[in-house]
Design a protein around this motif. Structure first.
Motif, short mmCIF file in Angstrom:
data_model
loop_
_atom_site.label_atom_id
_atom_site.label_comp_id
_atom_site.label_asym_id
_atom_site.label_seq_id
_atom_site.Cartn_x
_atom_site.Cartn_y
_atom_site.Cartn_z
N LEU A 82 0.80 -1.21 0.00
CA LEU A 82 0.00 0.00 0.00
C LEU A 82 0.84 1.27 0.00
CD1 LEU A 82 -2.76 -1.19 2.49
CD2 LEU A 82 -3.02 -0.84 0.03
N ASP A 83 2.11 1.15 0.31
CA ASP A 83 3.01 2.30 0.19
C ASP A 83 3.22 2.67 -1.28
OD1 ASP A 83 3.54 2.97 2.79
OD2 ASP A 83 5.24 1.60 2.98
N HIS A 84 2.99 1.72 -2.18
CA HIS A 84 3.27 1.93 -3.60
C HIS A 84 2.03 1.88 -4.48
CE1 HIS A 84 7.04 0.45 -1.77
NE2 HIS A 84 7.64 1.20 -2.66
N ARG A 85 0.88 1.56 -3.90
CA ARG A 85 -0.33 1.37 -4.70
C ARG A 85 -1.53 1.92 -3.94
NH1 ARG A 85 0.90 -5.05 -5.84
NH2 ARG A 85 2.88 -4.73 -6.92
N ALA A 86 -2.59 2.23 -4.69
CA ALA A 86 -3.83 2.67 -4.06
C ALA A 86 -4.55 1.49 -3.41
CB ALA A 86 -4.74 3.34 -5.09
N TRP A 87 -4.49 0.33 -4.07
CA TRP A 87 -5.06 -0.91 -3.55
C TRP A 87 -3.97 -1.97 -3.58
CZ3 TRP A 87 -10.06 -1.00 -1.65
CH2 TRP A 87 -10.85 0.11 -1.95
N LEU A 88 -4.26 -3.15 -3.09
CA LEU A 88 -3.19 -4.14 -2.92
C LEU A 88 -2.49 -4.50 -4.22
CD1 LEU A 88 -4.67 -6.61 -0.28
CD2 LEU A 88 -3.13 -4.68 0.06
N ALA A 89 -3.26 -4.63 -5.30
CA ALA A 89 -2.65 -5.07 -6.56
C ALA A 89 -2.50 -3.96 -7.58
CB ALA A 89 -3.47 -6.23 -7.16
N GLY A 106 1.00 -0.29 14.75
CA GLY A 106 2.16 -0.11 13.87
C GLY A 106 1.89 -0.42 12.42
N HIS A 107 0.64 -0.64 12.05
CA HIS A 107 0.30 -0.96 10.65
C HIS A 107 -0.81 -0.02 10.17
CE1 HIS A 107 2.17 -4.78 12.05
NE2 HIS A 107 2.73 -4.71 10.86
N GLU A 108 -0.50 1.25 10.11
CA GLU A 108 -1.51 2.25 9.77
C GLU A 108 -2.02 2.11 8.35
OE1 GLU A 108 -3.01 4.33 11.82
OE2 GLU A 108 -1.87 3.29 13.37
N GLN A 109 -1.13 1.80 7.41
CA GLN A 109 -1.56 1.64 6.01
C GLN A 109 -2.55 0.48 5.89
OE1 GLN A 109 -1.02 4.01 3.87
NE2 GLN A 109 0.90 3.65 2.80
N ALA A 110 -2.18 -0.66 6.45
CA ALA A 110 -3.05 -1.83 6.38
C ALA A 110 -4.36 -1.58 7.11
CB ALA A 110 -2.33 -3.05 6.95
N LYS A 111 -4.29 -0.93 8.25
CA LYS A 111 -5.51 -0.65 9.03
C LYS A 111 -6.45 0.27 8.26
CE LYS A 111 -5.32 2.03 12.71
NZ LYS A 111 -5.09 2.46 14.12
N ARG A 112 -5.91 1.32 7.64
CA ARG A 112 -6.73 2.25 6.87
C ARG A 112 -7.40 1.53 5.69
NH1 ARG A 112 -3.55 6.10 7.31
NH2 ARG A 112 -2.21 5.63 5.51
N TRP A 113 -6.63 0.68 5.01
CA TRP A 113 -7.20 -0.10 3.91
C TRP A 113 -8.32 -1.02 4.41
CZ3 TRP A 113 -6.88 -5.44 4.06
CH2 TRP A 113 -7.41 -6.10 2.94
N VAL A 125 -10.21 -0.76 7.12
CA VAL A 125 -11.40 0.00 7.51
C VAL A 125 -12.22 0.35 6.27
CG1 VAL A 125 -12.18 2.23 8.40
CG2 VAL A 125 -10.46 0.91 9.65
N GLY A 126 -11.54 0.70 5.17
CA GLY A 126 -12.25 0.96 3.93
C GLY A 126 -12.98 -0.27 3.42
N MET A 127 -12.35 -1.43 3.53
CA MET A 127 -13.02 -2.67 3.12
C MET A 127 -14.20 -2.98 4.03
SD MET A 127 -11.54 -3.72 0.36
CE MET A 127 -12.38 -5.29 0.26
N LYS A 128 -14.03 -2.77 5.33
CA LYS A 128 -15.12 -3.05 6.27
C LYS A 128 -16.35 -2.20 6.01
CE LYS A 128 -14.16 -3.70 10.69
NZ LYS A 128 -13.56 -3.52 12.04
#
Length: 224
Positions: free
Chosen positions: A150-157, A185-192, A194-197
């Motif tokens: 997610l540091d390099h992409r808007a979504w996972l792929a 410690g995983h803000e990017q993953a958490k933000r993604w 929450v969007g999925m949830k």
């Protein structure tokens, strides 16, 4: 209408349900507990695993396994393409989908399901605390990789939501239900996540509860 034989905490069933929700495909869910190995279900899928889909109105062969099921609806329903883009884009989507369905399941979802659900419901045994610690430690490493993506992409792929995001959300939601995810410690993953949830396709899954196994208090919350 389609009938979906699924188990609520099966991440592969959840992946299919998310895809069907995004594409607006109606279906009737039927709960199937794989360990019961019912003869009627084994007639549909001799492997006894979930999910399986059957078109009860048209008949025909059942669709078996989440990968082929998702590919079938991707090919037959134009709405909300989940494997799209260039050939390289589609290859990356499939790569990450397989990564969650194999590596994440092997390291995190599978052990948590066995220790915290199957042992309790099927074997009437206590979980192995060491195995749980290893699964939760592995979850941290996998979240590190999600942060990197997610540091390099808007979504996972890539630039848009894809089947890789659905697969990841399916596995993480099951692991989260079983108390195996620490978002610290995983803000990017958490933000993604929450969007999925927040997506309408995922809200019904998060509202479901298993007998005798309750999720953490913030399991459904959009504020982790």
């Amino acid at each position: 209408m389609w009938t979906l034989y699924q188990f609520p905490l099966c991440p592969f069933s959840r992946k299919v349900r998310l895809l069907l929700g995004e594409k607006g495909v109606p279906y009737a869910p039927v709960r199937e507990s794989p360990w019961l190995r019912r003869d009627e279900y084994l007639d549909l899928n001799p492997a006894g695993q979930t999910p399986v889909m059957v078109d009860v109105e048209r008949g025909g062969m059942p669709l078996i396994d989440s990968g082929p099921i998702c590919e079938y609806f991707e090919e037959t329903v134009d709405k909300a393409a989940m494997i799209n883009g260039t050939a390289a884009d589609r290859a990356e989507i499939r790569r990450l989908t397989i990564w969650f369905d194999t590596a994440f399941y092997r390291d995190v979802t599978g052990p948590l399901l066995f220790e915290r659900m199957e042992k309790r419901l099927v074997h009437r045994a206590a979980p192995d605390s060491g195995a749980l610690r290893e699964a939760m430690k592995s979850a941290i490493a996998h979240l590190d990789y999600i942060d990197f993506l997610l540091d390099h992409r808007a979504w996972l792929a890539g630039a848009t939501m894809s089947l890789a995001d659905l697969a990841a959300a399916a596995h993480i939601s099951v692991a989260d239900y079983l108390g195996g995810i620490d978002w610290k410690g995983h803000e990017q993953a958490k933000r993604w996540y929450v969007g999925m949830k927040s997506r309408p396709s995922m809200r019904p899954l998060l509202a479901e509860r298993m007998e005798v196994i309750s999720p953490p208090a913030d399991y459904e919350n959009l504020d982790l």
